[in-house]
Design an enzyme around this catalytic site. Structure first.
Site, PDB file in Angstrom:
ATOM      1  N   GLU A  78     -56.680 -36.214 -54.934  1.00 50.61           N
ATOM      2  CA  GLU A  78     -57.022 -35.270 -56.008  1.00 50.61           C
ATOM      3  C   GLU A  78     -58.470 -34.792 -55.900  1.00 50.61           C
ATOM      4  O   GLU A  78     -59.040 -34.303 -56.870  1.00 50.61           O
ATOM      5  CB  GLU A  78     -56.772 -35.896 -57.388  1.00 50.61           C
ATOM      6  N   HIS A  80     -59.015 -39.835 -63.590  1.00 48.34           N
ATOM      7  CA  HIS A  80     -57.575 -39.586 -63.680  1.00 48.34           C
ATOM      8  C   HIS A  80     -56.828 -40.912 -63.632  1.00 48.34           C
ATOM      9  O   HIS A  80     -57.115 -41.760 -62.785  1.00 48.34           O
ATOM     10  CB  HIS A  80     -57.119 -38.691 -62.519  1.00 48.34           C
ATOM     11  N   HIS A 113     -52.849 -43.100 -65.080  1.00 51.49           N
ATOM     12  CA  HIS A 113     -51.437 -42.987 -65.438  1.00 51.49           C
ATOM     13  C   HIS A 113     -51.131 -43.877 -66.644  1.00 51.49           C
ATOM     14  O   HIS A 113     -50.451 -44.887 -66.502  1.00 51.49           O
ATOM     15  CB  HIS A 113     -50.560 -43.412 -64.242  1.00 51.49           C
ATOM     16  N   GLU A 165     -60.611 -41.676 -85.986  1.00 52.16           N
ATOM     17  CA  GLU A 165     -61.721 -41.450 -85.057  1.00 52.16           C
ATOM     18  C   GLU A 165     -61.435 -40.298 -84.074  1.00 52.16           C
ATOM     19  O   GLU A 165     -62.361 -39.732 -83.497  1.00 52.16           O
ATOM     20  CB  GLU A 165     -62.003 -42.729 -84.257  1.00 52.16           C
ATOM     21  N   HIS A 174     -46.937 -37.261 -65.658  1.00 55.48           N
ATOM     22  CA  HIS A 174     -47.793 -37.773 -64.589  1.00 55.48           C
ATOM     23  C   HIS A 174     -48.961 -38.606 -65.125  1.00 55.48           C
ATOM     24  O   HIS A 174     -49.090 -39.783 -64.789  1.00 55.48           O
ATOM     25  CB  HIS A 174     -48.289 -36.597 -63.729  1.00 55.48           C
TER      26      HIS A 174
HETATM   27  O1  2HA Z   1     -52.407 -41.657 -56.290  1.00 52.99           O
HETATM   28  O2  2HA Z   1     -52.753 -40.571 -59.043  1.00 52.99           O
HETATM   29  O3  2HA Z   1     -52.281 -37.989 -58.777  1.00 52.99           O
HETATM   30  C1  2HA Z   1     -53.354 -40.872 -56.833  1.00 52.99           C
HETATM   31  C2  2HA Z   1     -52.791 -40.108 -57.938  1.00 52.99           C
HETATM   32  C3  2HA Z   1     -52.310 -38.764 -57.650  1.00 52.99           C
HETATM   33 ZN    ZN Z   2     -51.917 -39.355 -60.553  1.00 51.22          ZN
END
Ligand code: 2HA
Ligand code: ZN
Length: 277
Positions: free
Chosen positions: A116, A140, A142, A170, A211
């Site tokens: 990414e 980023h 998950h 909050e 995602h």
């Molecule tokens: O593996 O999370 O979006 C990396 C990620 C791809």
């Molecule tokens: Zn990801």
């Protein structure tokens, strides 16, 4: 100074491990980048090597020319960042045109920065300009509850922002500009990078349907705290929906939000304070 002894690398590793401990980074999921201050680069310059090959970023980020980034490696595991940082992470230098990068530290067993990387850099470029250089972290991950909601709520900025704000007092103070939502897209490419960086002009949070989530912030504490706050709010909403099917007996109303905004001196866009049927 050795990179591994620097305060900034230690802060980076701690944040990566905190994300792992939250359960937000199964296998090689997620990525974290930090735009280094010039003095942080100088401090570790003797430990960097400048003989690596320049490679195409895959997009153009002239606003980041000459900058240095700490990044997780593609296919690397957050679980290993603290125990094997030189294998799991890297420092990358961006060239003078903003089209190429080279690895100047880390990834000792080969590899390249996160898949990414184009998304991260385009978001850094947007946030650097939008905040006068204050934002330095793009994260980023998950997180399960936020992802679960992308199967249930309409995929709009209005629906996600309002529902998340209602779940914890909050929230409007922590993310007053709201959250943006990106429909499902192929990860790693230029299209998702463009869509996310477009949203990041107004938000510090973007949710990627089915995602994960993207956050931007000034430092590790603020950015991790932002991710943590959004995901906790999502967890409460998942519990409410699980218990009731979504019908709330009572909640925080638009006028409550307006009163909160006044006392806490934040501006809450009226587009999120719509009347519900
Ligand atoms: O593996 O999370 O979006 C990396 C990620 C791809
Ligand atoms: Zn990801």
């Amino acid at each position: 100074m050795k990179v591994l002894d620097s305060k900034i690398m230690q802060g980076y590793m701690r944040m990566a491990n905190d994300g792992w401990l939250q359960g937000w980074h199964e296998r090689n999921g997620g990525n974290l980048t930090y735009r280094m201050r010039p003095e942080e680069v100088e401090e570790v310059r003797d430990d960097l090597h400048f003989d690596g090959e320049w490679k195409d970023i895959g997009t153009s980020v002239p606003g980041l020319a000459g900058e240095f980034f700490i990044a997780t490696g593609s296919g690397k595991y957050f679980r290993n960042v603290e125990s094997q940082p030189e294998d799991s992470c890297c420092i990358c230098e961006i060239d003078g045109s903003g089209e190429k990068y080279r690895v100047v530290w880390g990834l000792v067993n080969g590899g390249r920065p996160t898949s990414e990387f184009p998304s991260h850099l385009m978001n850094h470029e947007v946030k650097k300009a939008a905040t006068g250089g204050r934002h330095r972290v793009i994260y980023h991950c998950h997180p399960a509850n936020t992802i679960a909601l992308t199967f249930v709520l309409p995929l709009t900025d209005e629906a996600f922002t309002r529902e998340l704000w209602e779940m914890a007092t909050e929230c409007p103070v922590v993310f007053p500009s709201g959250v943006g939502v990106v429909p499902w897209m192929v990860p790693g490419g230029r299209a998702i990078a463009v869509a996310t960086s477009e949203l990041m002009k107004q938000y510090d949070v973007a949710i990627w349907a089915h995602h994960g989530m993207f956050c931007s912030g000034e430092d590790f504490d603020l950015t991790f705290g932002l991710m943590h706050t959004v995901e906790k709010s999502a967890e409460i909403l998942v519990k409410v929906i699980s218990m009731t099917g979504g019908a709330k007996r009572q909640t925080i109303t638009p006028d409550d939000f307006r009163a909160l905004a006044k006392d806490f001196r934040v501006e809450l866009p009226e587009k999120f304070l719509y009347e519900k049927e």
